[in-house]
Design a protein around this motif. Structure first.
Motif, PDB file in Angstrom:
ATOM      1  N   VAL A  49       6.521  -5.968   8.503  1.00  0.00           N
ATOM      2  CA  VAL A  49       7.285  -7.312   7.817  1.00  0.00           C
ATOM      3  C   VAL A  49       5.931  -7.748   6.935  1.00  0.00           C
ATOM      4  N   LEU A  50       5.213  -8.072   7.772  1.00  0.00           N
ATOM      5  CA  LEU A  50       3.817  -8.900   7.154  1.00  0.00           C
ATOM      6  C   LEU A  50       3.030  -8.077   6.053  1.00  0.00           C
ATOM      7  N   GLY A  51       3.048  -6.640   6.528  1.00  0.00           N
ATOM      8  CA  GLY A  51       2.255  -5.710   5.470  1.00  0.00           C
ATOM      9  C   GLY A  51       3.220  -5.496   4.458  1.00  0.00           C
ATOM     10  N   PHE A  70      -1.848   0.221 -11.323  1.00  0.00           N
ATOM     11  CA  PHE A  70      -2.004   1.470 -10.244  1.00  0.00           C
ATOM     12  C   PHE A  70      -2.873   0.802  -9.120  1.00  0.00           C
ATOM     13  N   GLY A  71      -4.148   0.238  -9.579  1.00  0.00           N
ATOM     14  CA  GLY A  71      -5.115  -0.067  -8.361  1.00  0.00           C
ATOM     15  C   GLY A  71      -4.329  -1.196  -7.716  1.00  0.00           C
ATOM     16  N   ARG A  72      -3.468  -2.338  -8.130  1.00  0.00           N
ATOM     17  CA  ARG A  72      -2.608  -3.067  -7.538  1.00  0.00           C
ATOM     18  C   ARG A  72      -1.876  -2.320  -6.320  1.00  0.00           C
ATOM     19  N   LEU A  73      -1.299  -1.332  -6.772  1.00  0.00           N
ATOM     20  CA  LEU A  73      -0.182  -0.601  -6.007  1.00  0.00           C
ATOM     21  C   LEU A  73      -1.124   0.098  -4.881  1.00  0.00           C
ATOM     22  N   LEU A  74      -2.132   0.515  -4.948  1.00  0.00           N
ATOM     23  CA  LEU A  74      -3.134   1.122  -4.034  1.00  0.00           C
ATOM     24  C   LEU A  74      -3.546   0.168  -2.983  1.00  0.00           C
ATOM     25  N   LYS A  80      -0.912  -3.121   3.346  1.00  0.00           N
ATOM     26  CA  LYS A  80       0.334  -2.981   4.060  1.00  0.00           C
ATOM     27  C   LYS A  80      -0.286  -2.387   5.557  1.00  0.00           C
ATOM     28  N   TRP A  81      -0.924  -1.202   5.302  1.00  0.00           N
ATOM     29  CA  TRP A  81      -1.127  -0.561   6.749  1.00  0.00           C
ATOM     30  C   TRP A  81      -2.337  -1.214   7.259  1.00  0.00           C
ATOM     31  N   VAL A  86      -3.688  -3.281  12.530  1.00  0.00           N
ATOM     32  CA  VAL A  86      -4.585  -4.409  13.171  1.00  0.00           C
ATOM     33  C   VAL A  86      -3.887  -5.093  13.992  1.00  0.00           C
ATOM     34  N   VAL A  87      -2.524  -5.469  13.537  1.00  0.00           N
ATOM     35  CA  VAL A  87      -1.505  -6.285  14.338  1.00  0.00           C
ATOM     36  C   VAL A  87      -1.248  -5.391  15.347  1.00  0.00           C
ATOM     37  N   LEU A  88      -0.741  -3.977  15.313  1.00  0.00           N
ATOM     38  CA  LEU A  88      -0.436  -3.208  16.513  1.00  0.00           C
ATOM     39  C   LEU A  88      -1.801  -3.070  17.547  1.00  0.00           C
ATOM     40  N   ALA A  89      -2.722  -2.727  16.920  1.00  0.00           N
ATOM     41  CA  ALA A  89      -4.068  -2.570  17.914  1.00  0.00           C
ATOM     42  C   ALA A  89      -4.323  -3.891  18.796  1.00  0.00           C
TER      43      ALA A  89
END
Length: 128
Positions: A49-51, A70-74, A80-81, A86-89
């Protein structure tokens, strides 16, 4: 005047809200088993959700030239990931939460976001 970027940002943020609701329902379902499993499912979904909220805010900030968009999309997708990992780890290593409910929360959040975004886009197309 029609601003497609603002419409896309609103649709993405609505999909994030739907995603948060689905994650909350899944965490409530895991609450019947164990509090730690419910917390793990909630954290797994909350990471996405945060990502996704970060990705929507970064990628859909206004009308710009194609290379910048395109740069903003990347950058949004990488952010996001990065947030999700980081949250999962942190949840796995520091809080020692069970991994399977956390993975279930992550998958449920991902599917809810994609389905909500698809259906919200169809609703917007049928209105206009």
């Amino acid at each position: 005047m029609h601003d497609p970027i603002a419409a896309g940002r609103r649709a993405a943020l609505r999909a994030v809200a739907v995603q948060g609701g689905v994650v909350a329902l899944l965490a409530a379902a895991f609450l019947a088993r164990d509090v730690r499993e419910a917390l793990a499912a909630g954290v797994g979904g909350l990471a996405l959700v945060l990502g996704n909220a970060l990705a929507a805010l970064v990628a859909l900030r206004g009308i710009v030239r194609a290379p910048v968009a395109f740069g903003r999309l990347l950058l949004g997708a990488m952010g996001k990931w990065l947030v999700a990992i980081v949250v999962l780890a942190t949840a796995l290593s520091t809080w020692r939460l069970p991994p399977l409910p956390m993975l279930a929360g992550l998958v449920a959040g991902l599917l809810a976001y994609l389905l909500a975004l698809n259906f919200l886009k169809q609703d917007a197309n049928s209105k206009g």
